[in-house]
Motif scaffolding. Sequence first.
Motif, PDB file in Angstrom:
ATOM      1  N   ASN A  22       0.834  -1.193   0.000  1.00  0.00           N
ATOM      2  CA  ASN A  22       0.000   0.000   0.000  1.00  0.00           C
ATOM      3  C   ASN A  22       0.871   1.246   0.000  1.00  0.00           C
ATOM      4  N   VAL A  23       0.688   2.079  -1.009  1.00  0.00           N
ATOM      5  CA  VAL A  23       1.447   3.328  -1.147  1.00  0.00           C
ATOM      6  C   VAL A  23       0.456   4.473  -1.272  1.00  0.00           C
ATOM      7  N   GLN A  24       0.493   5.387  -0.335  1.00  0.00           N
ATOM      8  CA  GLN A  24      -0.370   6.568  -0.345  1.00  0.00           C
ATOM      9  C   GLN A  24      -1.847   6.202  -0.463  1.00  0.00           C
ATOM     10  N   GLY A  25      -2.208   5.127   0.222  1.00  0.00           N
ATOM     11  CA  GLY A  25      -3.605   4.710   0.259  1.00  0.00           C
ATOM     12  C   GLY A  25      -4.013   3.770  -0.852  1.00  0.00           C
ATOM     13  N   LEU A  26      -3.122   3.443  -1.792  1.00  0.00           N
ATOM     14  CA  LEU A  26      -3.449   2.567  -2.915  1.00  0.00           C
ATOM     15  C   LEU A  26      -2.654   1.266  -2.824  1.00  0.00           C
ATOM     16  N   ASP A  27      -3.309   0.146  -3.068  1.00  0.00           N
ATOM     17  CA  ASP A  27      -2.608  -1.132  -3.169  1.00  0.00           C
ATOM     18  C   ASP A  27      -1.944  -1.205  -4.550  1.00  0.00           C
ATOM     19  N   ILE A  28      -0.632  -1.148  -4.539  1.00  0.00           N
ATOM     20  CA  ILE A  28       0.134  -1.130  -5.791  1.00  0.00           C
ATOM     21  C   ILE A  28       0.765  -2.499  -6.015  1.00  0.00           C
ATOM     22  N   HIS A  29       0.520  -3.049  -7.201  1.00  0.00           N
ATOM     23  CA  HIS A  29       1.056  -4.355  -7.590  1.00  0.00           C
ATOM     24  C   HIS A  29       2.337  -4.173  -8.387  1.00  0.00           C
ATOM     25  N   TYR A  30       3.271  -5.104  -8.204  1.00  0.00           N
ATOM     26  CA  TYR A  30       4.480  -5.074  -9.036  1.00  0.00           C
ATOM     27  C   TYR A  30       5.073  -6.477  -9.146  1.00  0.00           C
ATOM     28  N   MET A  31       5.750  -6.715 -10.261  1.00  0.00           N
ATOM     29  CA  MET A  31       6.572  -7.909 -10.435  1.00  0.00           C
ATOM     30  C   MET A  31       7.978  -7.589  -9.939  1.00  0.00           C
ATOM     31  N   HIS A  32       8.583  -8.563  -9.305  1.00  0.00           N
ATOM     32  CA  HIS A  32       9.949  -8.383  -8.813  1.00  0.00           C
ATOM     33  C   HIS A  32      10.750  -9.627  -9.177  1.00  0.00           C
ATOM     34  N   VAL A  33      11.688  -9.455 -10.097  1.00  0.00           N
ATOM     35  CA  VAL A  33      12.458 -10.594 -10.603  1.00  0.00           C
ATOM     36  C   VAL A  33      13.935 -10.356 -10.308  1.00  0.00           C
ATOM     37  N   LYS A  34      14.500 -11.225  -9.476  1.00  0.00           N
ATOM     38  CA  LYS A  34      15.909 -11.112  -9.100  1.00  0.00           C
ATOM     39  C   LYS A  34      16.712 -12.189  -9.821  1.00  0.00           C
ATOM     40  N   PRO A  35      17.831 -11.816 -10.424  1.00  0.00           N
ATOM     41  CA  PRO A  35      18.636 -12.796 -11.156  1.00  0.00           C
ATOM     42  C   PRO A  35      19.449 -13.663 -10.205  1.00  0.00           C
ATOM     43  N   ASN A  36      19.809 -14.829 -10.676  1.00  0.00           N
ATOM     44  CA  ASN A  36      20.680 -15.733  -9.925  1.00  0.00           C
ATOM     45  C   ASN A  36      22.007 -15.814 -10.669  1.00  0.00           C
ATOM     46  N   VAL A  37      22.995 -15.028 -10.209  1.00  0.00           N
ATOM     47  CA  VAL A  37      24.260 -14.906 -10.942  1.00  0.00           C
ATOM     48  C   VAL A  37      25.433 -15.064  -9.984  1.00  0.00           C
ATOM     49  N   ALA A  38      26.614 -15.264 -10.582  1.00  0.00           N
ATOM     50  CA  ALA A  38      27.840 -15.399  -9.803  1.00  0.00           C
ATOM     51  C   ALA A  38      28.177 -14.074  -9.116  1.00  0.00           C
ATOM     52  N   GLY A  39      29.031 -14.173  -8.099  1.00  0.00           N
ATOM     53  CA  GLY A  39      29.353 -13.013  -7.283  1.00  0.00           C
ATOM     54  C   GLY A  39      30.086 -11.906  -8.008  1.00  0.00           C
ATOM     55  N   ASP A  40      30.744 -12.243  -9.134  1.00  0.00           N
ATOM     56  CA  ASP A  40      31.486 -11.201  -9.848  1.00  0.00           C
ATOM     57  C   ASP A  40      30.602 -10.412 -10.808  1.00  0.00           C
ATOM     58  N   ILE A  41      29.328 -10.745 -10.864  1.00  0.00           N
ATOM     59  CA  ILE A  41      28.384 -10.016 -11.714  1.00  0.00           C
ATOM     60  C   ILE A  41      27.571  -9.058 -10.836  1.00  0.00           C
ATOM     61  N   LYS A  42      27.605  -7.801 -11.169  1.00  0.00           N
ATOM     62  CA  LYS A  42      26.874  -6.783 -10.423  1.00  0.00           C
ATOM     63  C   LYS A  42      25.391  -6.836 -10.792  1.00  0.00           C
ATOM     64  N   VAL A  43      24.538  -6.720  -9.783  1.00  0.00           N
ATOM     65  CA  VAL A  43      23.092  -6.679 -10.012  1.00  0.00           C
ATOM     66  C   VAL A  43      22.615  -5.248  -9.790  1.00  0.00           C
ATOM     67  N   VAL A  44      21.977  -4.663 -10.816  1.00  0.00           N
ATOM     68  CA  VAL A  44      21.522  -3.278 -10.713  1.00  0.00           C
ATOM     69  C   VAL A  44      20.003  -3.224 -10.896  1.00  0.00           C
ATOM     70  N   PRO A  45      19.310  -2.349 -10.172  1.00  0.00           N
ATOM     71  CA  PRO A  45      17.836  -2.291 -10.254  1.00  0.00           C
ATOM     72  C   PRO A  45      17.363  -1.530 -11.479  1.00  0.00           C
ATOM     73  N   LEU A  46      16.377  -2.104 -12.162  1.00  0.00           N
ATOM     74  CA  LEU A  46      15.786  -1.484 -13.351  1.00  0.00           C
ATOM     75  C   LEU A  46      14.276  -1.434 -13.179  1.00  0.00           C
ATOM     76  N   LEU A  47      13.729  -0.232 -13.210  1.00  0.00           N
ATOM     77  CA  LEU A  47      12.288  -0.009 -13.127  1.00  0.00           C
ATOM     78  C   LEU A  47      11.713   0.002 -14.534  1.00  0.00           C
ATOM     79  N   LEU A  48      10.831  -0.963 -14.839  1.00  0.00           N
ATOM     80  CA  LEU A  48      10.180  -1.048 -16.145  1.00  0.00           C
ATOM     81  C   LEU A  48       8.780  -0.454 -16.034  1.00  0.00           C
TER      82      LEU A  48
END
Length: 659
Positions: A152-178
């Motif tokens: 709930n954000v500002q009174g609204l139930d907001i839905h979102y997909m959240h997909v986290k990659p499964n990668v080796a430690g030397d690969i940086k994971v950065v957030p991308l808002l679609l």
Amino acid sequence: MSNKQSKKNENKKKYQQNNKNKTKTSLFSFRKIVFISAILTGLASYYVYQAITTPPDLPKLDLNEYWGPYPMKLNPDLSIRPYQIEFSDVMINDLKERLLHRRPFPPPLENTGFTYGFNSHFMTRVLDYWQNKYNFKEREDFFNKYDHYMTNVQGLDIHYMHVKPNVAGDIKVVPLLLLHGWPGSIREFYEIIPKLITPRVGHDFVFEIIAPSLPGYGFSQAPARPGLGPAEMAVVISNLMKRIGHEKYYIQGGDAGHLLGSIISTVFPDRVLGFHTNMPMLWFHPLAHFYTLLGNFWPKLIVEPELESRMYPWSEHVARLIEESGYLHLQATKPDTIGIALTESPAGLAAYILDKFCTMTNPSNKDSQDGNLLPKYSLTHLLDNIMVYWSTNSMTTAVRLYAETFNKRALSMRLDEIPTVVPTWGIKFKYELAYQPDSILKLKFKNYLHSTMVEDGGHFATFENPDIMATDIFDAVKTFREFHNVVGNPQDIDKSKLEKPETIYDFTVKDIYGRDVKLDKYKGFVLLIVNVASQCGLTDTNYNQLNELYEKYAKSRDFRILAFPCNQFGTQEPGSAKDILKFIQERGVKFDVFEKIEVNGENSHPLWTFLKRTQSGTFGDFIKWNFSKFIVDKNGIPVERFGPNVNPLDLEPYLAKYW
């Protein structure tokens, strides 16, 4: 008689004198009027210029404005809750009943394809497939293949997909808002997500995907009262990202997603690491419209010749916009009226949405009996997107965003006119609804780094071309990371690619023999850099005077001329390096001539990209014709720019300032 004659003459003189005085008075009055009018016109012009070039202040937005129903809960649940998409049996049975008992459609006119709107023969095929072959439970599982959440954000139930990659430690994971648009949904992202969470060669990072349903769209709750326009929606999305735990992130958006991404980049620039858009447009910037209109009379002032057809003839593009934008006017003025019609009829909803997928993918699709939809999309995938709207009964609440965008309150914020320093990258598909050159986009996006030109594709980019989009997003974010110096050492960064060099000494070019030349060899020299052609009407004058300038000042003033052959203007430099070399030898050229290059467009040489960005032209930064000239001072900084109409010898007083 003599007295009478004398009086007559005297009266005549007085009459002539009076007329003369009247003439002087009239002339004085006329000049006075012209003078005052000129002053008033000048003041008015200055006022108008200031009004359209001075950015407005950022609007004051309530970052905690409540949009939910009343009464407010005293202790709202602000947790993040797992969510499952469900196609209930009740909904499925009701939908099938409506499809089964639909009324017969009037037949289309002969040989009209989709030119009168959605072809009813093909609509019958779509609805039969939806009723009998669309596997609802299988598609429900498909939708739930990724993790979904609600908060709930500002009174609204907001839905979102959240997909986290499964990668080796030397690969940086950065957030991308679609961010999706209308009539799209989160369904557009399912094919591109696997490509974004998978490591690829040449990139040491992958993406963590956050893809919300916009408020009022699909699985996100709609506001209970008016006023949730793009700016307010951008605040909700920004607060959602903070709730998830991301203070800084990258954004990708098209359609309404572009609008929201642009606003978040403007209002919260410290939170956005980079903005990638597949619909780079300034819809509400007065200078953008002025330049576009001006280019209708002289296109080369506004857009590169090789891309001119994407904007002009202006009348053709305006005609297409008028033909395809009727929905926009309806949704901006009477959203609930069209919403009721589409809520009641699955056939109407399918026709309304799929018509956009037809003509916005490629306008020529309307000539086909099936809208040419199936070569680009499958019926299952298209119906998935429609199911997002049908299963949630959200078409009415979704189209209200248009009414909240095109109203006096929202337009008065003038957000398109407020610059942002967030690094920005655009990909421009050939059949997008409209096209704007980089020179116009830089009115707002001050760090607009690159445009990728695609000779196909349309409005629904991630749905239609997920491979192209994924590659471009990776390239854009790699550049954004270099822009922020977050990878490697500063000396390892390709400054020319970033358009971030400080001087011309950061570049390496090839001479006419194909040898690499580092431009730092010219340190301490005043330079004249010019694009040349051997078959232009300006060739004789320019080559003769460039030779003369070089002979006069090369030794006495540490002056050098760097000439770059270019074939982009009237194909007036068509020859090979050998042909060009022969030409300059016959003319006795002593100044430095380099390999033939492009100075505009996607393949513009990085040096010329830097020159254009540093010294922008009158109506855009692109080069207009052969023999455009840049003066570079002894520190390697471009300081002045001159058009093809300025002869080299006319530059002597300007060059003298930098000796």
